[in-house]
Design a protein around this motif. Sequence first.
Motif, PDB file in Angstrom:
ATOM      1  N   MET A 161      76.499  12.456  26.521  1.00 33.37           N
ATOM      2  CA  MET A 161      77.870  12.094  27.166  1.00 33.37           C
ATOM      3  C   MET A 161      78.830  11.839  26.316  1.00 33.37           C
ATOM      4  SD  MET A 161      76.918  10.643  30.748  1.00 33.37           S
ATOM      5  CE  MET A 161      76.104  11.525  32.119  1.00 33.37           C
ATOM      6  N   ILE A 162      78.564  10.661  25.261  1.00 35.20           N
ATOM      7  CA  ILE A 162      79.145  10.004  24.404  1.00 35.20           C
ATOM      8  C   ILE A 162      79.614  10.903  23.338  1.00 35.20           C
ATOM      9  CG2 ILE A 162      79.150   8.150  22.743  1.00 35.20           C
ATOM     10  CD1 ILE A 162      77.199   6.762  24.584  1.00 35.20           C
ATOM     11  N   ALA A 168      85.787  15.632  22.047  1.00 30.75           N
ATOM     12  CA  ALA A 168      87.048  15.918  23.102  1.00 30.75           C
ATOM     13  C   ALA A 168      87.979  15.167  22.260  1.00 30.75           C
ATOM     14  CB  ALA A 168      86.663  15.465  24.412  1.00 30.75           C
ATOM     15  N   LEU A 169      87.984  13.844  21.755  1.00 31.98           N
ATOM     16  CA  LEU A 169      88.971  13.113  20.920  1.00 31.98           C
ATOM     17  C   LEU A 169      89.015  13.628  19.642  1.00 31.98           C
ATOM     18  CD1 LEU A 169      88.273   9.519  22.306  1.00 31.98           C
ATOM     19  CD2 LEU A 169      89.719  11.062  23.185  1.00 31.98           C
ATOM     20  N   GLY A 170      88.542  14.609  19.193  1.00 31.96           N
ATOM     21  CA  GLY A 170      88.535  15.028  17.834  1.00 31.96           C
ATOM     22  C   GLY A 170      87.813  14.353  16.553  1.00 31.96           C
ATOM     23  N   PHE A 171      86.545  14.020  17.292  1.00 32.79           N
ATOM     24  CA  PHE A 171      85.716  13.122  16.218  1.00 32.79           C
ATOM     25  C   PHE A 171      84.461  14.037  15.854  1.00 32.79           C
ATOM     26  CE2 PHE A 171      88.451   9.383  17.290  1.00 32.79           C
ATOM     27  CZ  PHE A 171      88.393   8.764  16.426  1.00 32.79           C
ATOM     28  N   GLU A 172      83.996  13.786  14.830  1.00 33.39           N
ATOM     29  CA  GLU A 172      82.694  14.651  14.409  1.00 33.39           C
ATOM     30  C   GLU A 172      81.449  13.526  14.255  1.00 33.39           C
ATOM     31  OE1 GLU A 172      83.359  16.774  10.966  1.00 33.39           O
ATOM     32  OE2 GLU A 172      84.927  18.353  12.011  1.00 33.39           O
ATOM     33  N   LYS A 173      80.465  13.924  14.701  1.00 31.98           N
ATOM     34  CA  LYS A 173      79.256  13.231  14.394  1.00 31.98           C
ATOM     35  C   LYS A 173      78.877  13.142  12.990  1.00 31.98           C
ATOM     36  CE  LYS A 173      75.629  14.104  16.927  1.00 31.98           C
ATOM     37  NZ  LYS A 173      74.445  14.494  17.551  1.00 31.98           N
ATOM     38  N   LEU A 196      80.140   3.512  29.051  1.00 34.82           N
ATOM     39  CA  LEU A 196      79.876   3.489  30.501  1.00 34.82           C
ATOM     40  C   LEU A 196      80.410   4.838  30.789  1.00 34.82           C
ATOM     41  CD1 LEU A 196      81.133  -0.007  31.517  1.00 34.82           C
ATOM     42  CD2 LEU A 196      78.685   0.962  31.103  1.00 34.82           C
ATOM     43  N   VAL A 197      79.807   5.329  31.875  1.00 33.91           N
ATOM     44  CA  VAL A 197      80.220   6.649  32.680  1.00 33.91           C
ATOM     45  C   VAL A 197      80.616   5.856  34.261  1.00 33.91           C
ATOM     46  CG1 VAL A 197      77.869   7.234  32.963  1.00 33.91           C
ATOM     47  CG2 VAL A 197      79.799   8.763  33.369  1.00 33.91           C
ATOM     48  N   ASP A 198      81.614   6.369  34.817  1.00 38.71           N
ATOM     49  CA  ASP A 198      81.532   5.831  36.302  1.00 38.71           C
ATOM     50  C   ASP A 198      81.181   7.076  37.315  1.00 38.71           C
ATOM     51  OD1 ASP A 198      83.681   7.818  36.196  1.00 38.71           O
ATOM     52  OD2 ASP A 198      85.235   6.369  36.542  1.00 38.71           O
TER      53      ASP A 198
END
Length: 213
Positions: A161-162, A168-173, A196-198
Amino acid sequence: MDYDIPESISQGSDGAQEAENRRIAEIADELSRLCRVHEAQLGAGEVDVSAYEFEQRAAEQMAKAKGYWIPMVEIFRLGVPGPCGHENDTYVAEQGIYKVNNLLNNNGSIVAVLRKILLHNAIFPDTAYSFRGFAGFDGRTVQPVFYQPRVADAQPASQIMIDTYMAALGFEKTSEEGRFTNGKYEAWDLLPRNVLVDKDGDIFVVDAEIKLL
């Protein structure tokens, strides 16, 4: 004055938070200015006080003058003591969590912590911090105190999920789990203990290490 606040790369910030970011930047700028003056004096042999000690005393003096000094003996009034991590002692209130930062992750620098908070607020506005003051004992160690709203009905997010959220925010691992970059910022320690995930599946980063590249 140019406070050098990074432009938010995510939606969700509002006017009140922008004003709070400017306030945090003002405090960081003023402390940084005072430290530069002190370093110049130290170089001229006028003041024999370490940069760390000077920043601590300048922060204490500023907090007392502007009304946001929190005596350490009163820290429990913020909330119920919560989990303590490597960097923060936490105090849980009804609507949010107060975090007392011990400066360990920032080489003892208050200014560095304030700058990192601004980066967090720019990248993760849904969990933006506000500055509540400096806590400490008179003439001793000073620690910044931040407030973060609580995320209701949430649990630790999975690493998948992270990773998806950061993409989605434009970051690469990167090769290190929980570390990401987008060429401008590098963010790490993005692991289930800090994200966290709600119940609706929304992701909230509550803690992260961040730097400008």
